[in-house]
Design an enzyme around this catalytic site. Structure first.
Site, PDB file in Angstrom:
ATOM      1  N   GLU A  98       2.803   2.154   2.272  1.00 58.34           N
ATOM      2  CA  GLU A  98       3.438   2.868   2.835  1.00 58.34           C
ATOM      3  C   GLU A  98       4.900   2.375   3.562  1.00 58.34           C
ATOM      4  OE1 GLU A  98       0.780   2.161   6.085  1.00 58.34           O
ATOM      5  OE2 GLU A  98      -0.721   3.129   5.712  1.00 58.34           O
TER       6      GLU A  98
ATOM      7  N   ASP B  60      26.570  27.487  -8.324  1.00 55.86           N
ATOM      8  CA  ASP B  60      25.014  27.388  -8.048  1.00 55.86           C
ATOM      9  C   ASP B  60      25.370  26.318  -6.719  1.00 55.86           C
ATOM     10  OD1 ASP B  60      22.323  28.569  -8.142  1.00 55.86           O
ATOM     11  OD2 ASP B  60      22.296  27.484 -10.318  1.00 55.86           O
TER      12      ASP B  60
ATOM     13  N   LYS C 287      18.249  38.361 -14.650  1.00 56.16           N
ATOM     14  CA  LYS C 287      16.768  38.194 -15.465  1.00 56.16           C
ATOM     15  C   LYS C 287      15.671  38.786 -16.014  1.00 56.16           C
ATOM     16  CE  LYS C 287      17.844  33.319 -13.702  1.00 56.16           C
ATOM     17  NZ  LYS C 287      16.880  32.130 -13.652  1.00 56.16           N
TER      18      LYS C 287
ATOM     19  N   ARG D 231      14.989  25.424  -1.270  1.00 55.38           N
ATOM     20  CA  ARG D 231      14.579  26.963  -1.506  1.00 55.38           C
ATOM     21  C   ARG D 231      13.360  26.884  -1.163  1.00 55.38           C
ATOM     22  NH1 ARG D 231      16.109  25.143  -7.708  1.00 55.38           N
ATOM     23  NH2 ARG D 231      15.667  22.908  -7.311  1.00 55.38           N
ATOM     24  N   GLN D 232      12.608  26.195  -0.221  1.00 56.57           N
ATOM     25  CA  GLN D 232      11.319  27.156  -0.198  1.00 56.57           C
ATOM     26  C   GLN D 232      11.721  27.853   1.490  1.00 56.57           C
ATOM     27  OE1 GLN D 232       7.648  25.261  -0.676  1.00 56.57           O
ATOM     28  NE2 GLN D 232       8.693  24.217  -2.423  1.00 56.57           N
TER      29      GLN D 232
ATOM     30  N   GLY E 230      17.653  21.142 -15.176  1.00 55.16           N
ATOM     31  CA  GLY E 230      18.938  21.487 -16.387  1.00 55.16           C
ATOM     32  C   GLY E 230      18.311  22.842 -16.696  1.00 55.16           C
TER      33      GLY E 230
ATOM     34  N   ARG F 253      14.639  41.429 -16.389  1.00 53.01           N
ATOM     35  CA  ARG F 253      14.670  42.982 -15.645  1.00 53.01           C
ATOM     36  C   ARG F 253      15.205  43.522 -16.982  1.00 53.01           C
ATOM     37  NH1 ARG F 253      15.284  39.662 -11.551  1.00 53.01           N
ATOM     38  NH2 ARG F 253      13.454  39.863 -10.522  1.00 53.01           N
TER      39      ARG F 253
ATOM     40  N   ASP G  93       1.133  -0.863   0.075  1.00 47.01           N
ATOM     41  CA  ASP G  93      -0.223  -0.019   0.138  1.00 47.01           C
ATOM     42  C   ASP G  93       0.601   1.178   0.024  1.00 47.01           C
ATOM     43  OD1 ASP G  93       0.973   0.016   2.461  1.00 47.01           O
ATOM     44  OD2 ASP G  93      -0.697  -0.395   3.585  1.00 47.01           O
TER      45      ASP G  93
ATOM     46  N   HIS H 161      20.831  25.836   0.305  1.00 49.90           N
ATOM     47  CA  HIS H 161      20.562  27.344  -0.349  1.00 49.90           C
ATOM     48  C   HIS H 161      21.128  28.454   0.280  1.00 49.90           C
ATOM     49  CE1 HIS H 161      19.082  29.109  -3.951  1.00 49.90           C
ATOM     50  NE2 HIS H 161      17.336  29.399  -3.273  1.00 49.90           N
TER      51      HIS H 161
END
Lengths: 328, 328, 328, 328, 328, 328
Positions: free
Chosen positions: B46, B227, B199, B103-104, B233, B201, B44, B137
């Site tokens: 789990e 980075d 970018k 990143r959050q 990518g 702008r 299932d 990050h």
């Protein structure tokens, strides 16, 4: 039917991606428009959530059973709770009609996790304020939470349907020792006899069928095996055993249809007459094609409970009055 | 090399399913036999965990980057922590060289979650006592924890390799404003010039290339875009821009190779000379076939840190001495 | 037998007032002198505790089943934990072989408490670090704690004794649906057949005896009703039923002898052959005079577990090796 | 303008001693009379707080930026929160437009504190329920809280004023790598070009000015250096560098005027044209005499946000509508 | 004298900036070299802390009374704790011989804070594991902590000195009702008579002296007013009253010399014979010039307690043995 | 008198079994019908609670002093709180006019508990949101809670009655040093003189009476010994001493009549004129028969406070207005 004058009177309904059909049914029952959520997966598989409308001061209900794929459903639920909390929701209620990981409710040997408790802690730390669930694998999971849980049961809904089968000589069968209490809930309502199956024990007595034993009388009867979850379909083995033991026909009455893997194939191949379930977990249309599954809706029950929770009305009294469903 | 007299002197190493190769390398570096874990998925979906050997009183290190599929990896990690805690481990250290959901780390608009903080809370409530991670990050994620974090960086490892490229006229390029600080870490070590791309702008100045702008001089130079993560990518677009801006050749130097979706195809199709990464996240052999990826091992760094954490030795001093890697 | 070189090597044993006899047996098994505690009641009924010797840095084990009078026993335990914590104990382990309030492990109707969880929270907030208990009413109580629990079972001890009864045709009887799983533990060890009693349901099938039903075969057999607790002695009713159903003789095999109220009188008056219990809860001498009670000591089991917990040795492996008792 | 019918409708405004002028402006904007507080220092330097009027059931907003002297301001804030909580306030919102210790948001080397997180924990444990702040040094500080934060920005207010400067050829300058993202907020609104300064790196490229480098074009232009805080005035060094690099004139646009030490003297002596700030932090009249400081009021923004928070209205939507200020 | 073989055996001593002299004395008593800390104020008044040497696995003691300026001292302490915790200290013990804000231990009217509890919570959330303090204003402050507190008293040290005064007819005077219990500690040791002063009550009886009353006999006697803290020196008023009441000469015996404001001038001007204090709080040399202050060192007491805490030795027994100082 | 239009307007009153008479009085004062609770003891002594009516969204007040038998009363209170919390009460206020274990508010020697704090933690973890209590043994117990406490005093009620005694020459007597502050509360209201008794000290001065001493003038006067609790009646010894010291007649004015053991016999046998108490703790009729006890009702005070708490009205102002009772 409860009336809500406006879709905006302090309640907000969020339907997660686990069971959108159930969410829509509940929303329609409550005459509410669900709050839209932008939910998706980034290319790196991270879940992303953004809620479209303000939740400030709202009483938020998030409808998300944590069914397969359970880790995805659970993480989406946790992230949604976090977003609601940070968006100043007044209260966040998790509506998880199926509680994933419920079967890992205790250590059965050394160095195991108790994942059902872990899940409760994850929901709490994310910011949930209460939870509504249906037919937990173990009732003590209620105690895993320090906030209120409304623990509902679908047994009256399933039992009501079983009454319409028309058979006269029916026996409720618990497929193993752990389900004996659930079987009693059925027999309390239906006043039918009960039998219990046990496996992997030698010489346990009753009808001996290979490694299985049946305590109680099933010969010539219509047997209804009851359970909380059907997952991989291994219960079809028990159907076969009951037939060997002389059962005339066998039904399955199971709350949560987590039908994974070869379960549909096993159902088709087995002698089971019908599998009766609810929609706590979604059953996709292609699975329904097998023709052996009857789905009963849990949406009215959940809708009423959400309504009463939001309006601070008693849930116990409601159900006693309707002689239909009992909270547990 | 640190010596551990016996594999059993109070330390236990658990290698999760996210990056078994890295786990083996670390175990071999530490001359330790990892503790076996029965880890799997029930039908299932789990996750089930059981640890083979007693952890009572042990200093447990769980090696599990939370890379794709991130929700599966994270839940497995949480469940393993729960099992260790309930099995009476003395201390549980999460070794997550790649910190998923990093990143959050803040709300960039209303009604978003801060999932990087949620993950920290989930790890804490599950029972983790400390965490080791690489190139977060955002450095402030350290503060999401109320227990110690050893925040390491792979930049010295990557920079050391970049020195061997043999080019004379190299420029380190930050692909966006958020990576400027990481670019400075490279230039601090390598003493090479820096450029920054921005970018979306209009009229921002510098070299104008459609919606991109390059601040700093890249013409005729070897450019190294740095980075923390490469996922889908999309950075290949920046490679193209740098070529248009006159760069002679373009390298990518990126800590975490979360290479999902069409990333390998994009790399192959692009003019990128080489992608230099570490093995915080596993790169399967079929992806390596593209011939453009150089993987540097982070295992010796993690091995030393685990050794020092277990033996209460300073991490700062170790790295200063070796002029190799700096904790951050 | 484990050897402890000195009574002072970092372990401290505190025997509460609930079961001093058990405490002495354990201390003697461990060759340890318990730490003296001045425990008493002030005239206004408040419990007062003072510990005689320094506990700084000690690994403290408090032996205190929370049996009747449960509120007194529990409060004494909580206050002792507080005193140990404030006296700088390194770790406080509650050894509560009987876990009072264990039967209130979930809400069975609206507006009830879940006192078994409340007790877990009280122990945690008072400062306990781990707990050892025997045959919990519901295994999921393990999950009520966020610290490690060693959940032991006395079933192997009781089963070993049952083997000596000499009867040839024995059936293990679960007195209600909730005890079916415990009955399986007996049948797993003894390989004897099983029967299940159900009550208050009409037409449930099996042997019909007024409001009782027996699923499984007991006719002409020696029946052993198993249970976790005997409190008021109402189980003598089930003994009578089994006799009516044809059982030749009936034994009771029950872990915790909380023999309150008229229980001894009921036992005397009933046809029960023998009540086999352990000493998790003390049975005063005047109750033993009834001649029907056999008390088996749990002290060696608890002594070994305390020894292994203190020395960070595996509990699972110990018991597997001795083929005697399994942790659950 | 939001209307509040009575000063007494469930909201209470408390103005701490850090910025009474701002408090008065906000109160006047909201047409509210602040709740009086007896706040003072005992002779032994302990802070004493007593609130004059009942706060039972009130939605309390405490206006207190934690500017210099930061430890005094912060402790006063914590003590005030404690008094409100114990006085049965329904909810306590901290309005700290300047978040002191924000620059200590991560460990930049071993054995440092993360004081920005510590402050968040202190506010939480004291009893705060939510926080409103402006232009945090690092956006991830939002995640240091487990309750909602409304993170506002003064950039639109400052940008609006910059538009009135009348210059045609303006460039936004980030004074170091860490401020690049803030510079982008300006360029997003103003569509002006951007430059970035870096220091202490050799051979980084761009315009070389001693130990400074400027990436991007500033020659003959009006340069606006942006930042979140001006404290000791060391930024005047960057003003000089930009002039050397050919900038025609240099402005400073900075949210928080924490003008300590020799900052006013440095400003006077420097070639800076004007320092544009907000009143998140008070600027005393004698400092304004230097004639180079323009203070823009943040009070209407904070007033609207307090109004919306209290009335459960969206903050995102408000600001989108007014095209003025965006929450972050 | 306790011997510690090496300065590095798992203990680390950090001396904050509140009382460096006391720190040095304790370090010298323990033959330990304190761990150096870079502690300072940034220009914007923020406190900055960095610890010079690794604390991994160490048992850290931070010596920092929270005396005036109390908010600075307290924040420095909290930040140091945070740095120690994040640097992986095994245990952090706060040694605050003077507990600032101790007099705000309850609400004496509505809408006040309980700052003494707030401080306890701040210390806990920052990461402290235990606390050592001397002569708390209210003994119940011990209960504000959920971790162990060693509450010491300087009364035996002060009483021992009082015995050397040579006077024959001495009375211990409690300056108000709240200090009666502390006066009893003196009389328990010295077996001298006691008197109590009360103020601001009309017609209370005893010797009537304006708004003061003295219960007990002071005429022709040497009076020793005892107290926990001397701050602004307002106790000189009581000295005057006692003289009016016929006391021959008046001494002050007070644990904590928080001598702020005009206290030294008041002492000089008053008829007080001598002020006897300890060095829990530093008394700068220029204050000592007044010639009326005798400072007794608390360092040996704190040194012994630190030694015993670190070595898990009893503190109660130590002091009973030496007949010198009693923990309270 | 406050009017509540309906018994059902969001408030719920639960009267525990500790003081049903007080509960009825309060309910009658508030014109409310208490919510019925099924409370009892199972045969095994476990407390069982079930609440009859829905509490969803209610503001619940539980009236339960934790008087003798204190452990029973406290556990019943904790279990009731748990039931209320799980039944979705909006807020749970404990009304414990007598706070049991209040005298164990600090460690007076090594290895003691601080049970008054433990009780506060137990109430908090069970789910209480606020507490109302009367005349705590130590005011600092307020700080043991992190939620609001309304600490009331019965002194004005008792003082008002004392005024009616008609005596002209009355002295308030504190029976020991710890009650001096409470004596001052009486003298503040009544403007009568004060005396203090001390015991077990040799040569303390004042009137010497065996091991007792009386500071202040009692000769020929009516003495009123005040105290917070009378438990075993040992205070009758002090009555005798005062008579020996020349007091004309002696009254006792004590808030909490915890009259246990031989207290009534001691009262009867002693020369005490009258014992004046409140009904925070119930005094059974047979005890009242002794004829020396005057019980004043605290119900109107508690009723008003409950009313004001529920309606968010100030408690301080109410009592100031009525010149009757002051919160402390």
């Amino acid at each position: 039917m409860p009336k809500t004058n406006s879709p905006n009177d302090g309640i907000a309904l969020i339907c997660g991606r686990a069971n959108p059909g159930l969410g829509e049914e509940i929303a329609s029952f409550l005459k509410l428009k669900p709050t839209k959520v932008q939910a998706g997966q980034f290319p790196d598989t991270e879940t992303h959530i953004q809620i479209d409308k303000s939740l400030r001061g709202k009483d938020v209900f998030i409808i998300q059973p944590t069914c397969a794929p359970v880790n995805e459903r659970l993480m989406e639920l946790l992230i949604t709770i976090d977003a609601c909390k940070r968006a100043s929701a007044r209260q966040v209620t998790v509506v998880a009609p199926y509680y994933g990981y419920g079967r890992q409710d205790h250590k059965s040997t050394g160095r195991e996790p108790i994942t059902a408790k872990l899940v409760a802690d994850l929901l709490s730390v994310a910011g949930a304020d209460r939870i509504i669930s249906v037919d937990l694998h173990a009732a003590a999971i209620q105690g895993f939470f320090n906030f209120p849980m409304d623990h509902l049961t679908a047994v009256p809904i399933l039992a009501k349907y079983l009454k319409t089968l028309g058979s006269k000589d029916i026996v409720i069968v618990a497929p193993d020792a752990g389900r004996t209490k659930m079987a009693e809930k059925y027999t309390d309502i239906l006043q039918w006899p009960m039998a219990i199956m046990t496996k992997r024990r030698k010489g346990v007595g009753g009808i001996d069928l290979g490694s299985y034993h049946v305590l109680g009388d099933v010969k010539g009867k219509t047997a209804v095996i009851i359970d909380d979850v059907i997952a991989s379909g291994s219960i079809c083995k028990e159907v076969e055993i009951l037939h060997k033991a002389g059962a005339k026909e066998v039904y399955l009455s199971i709350t949560h249809p987590v039908l994974v893997g070869q379960s549909i194939e096993l159902l088709k191949a087995s002698a089971v007459k019908k599998l009766i379930v609810t929609n706590t977990v979604p059953v996709p249309k292609e699975k329904l094609k097998c023709g052996k599954i009857k789905v009963l809706s849990i949406a009215p029950l959940l809708g009423k409970v959400i309504y009463n929770v939001h309006h601070n009305k008693s849930i116990s009294s409601l159900f006693l009055k309707e002689h239909l469903v009992f909270p547990v």
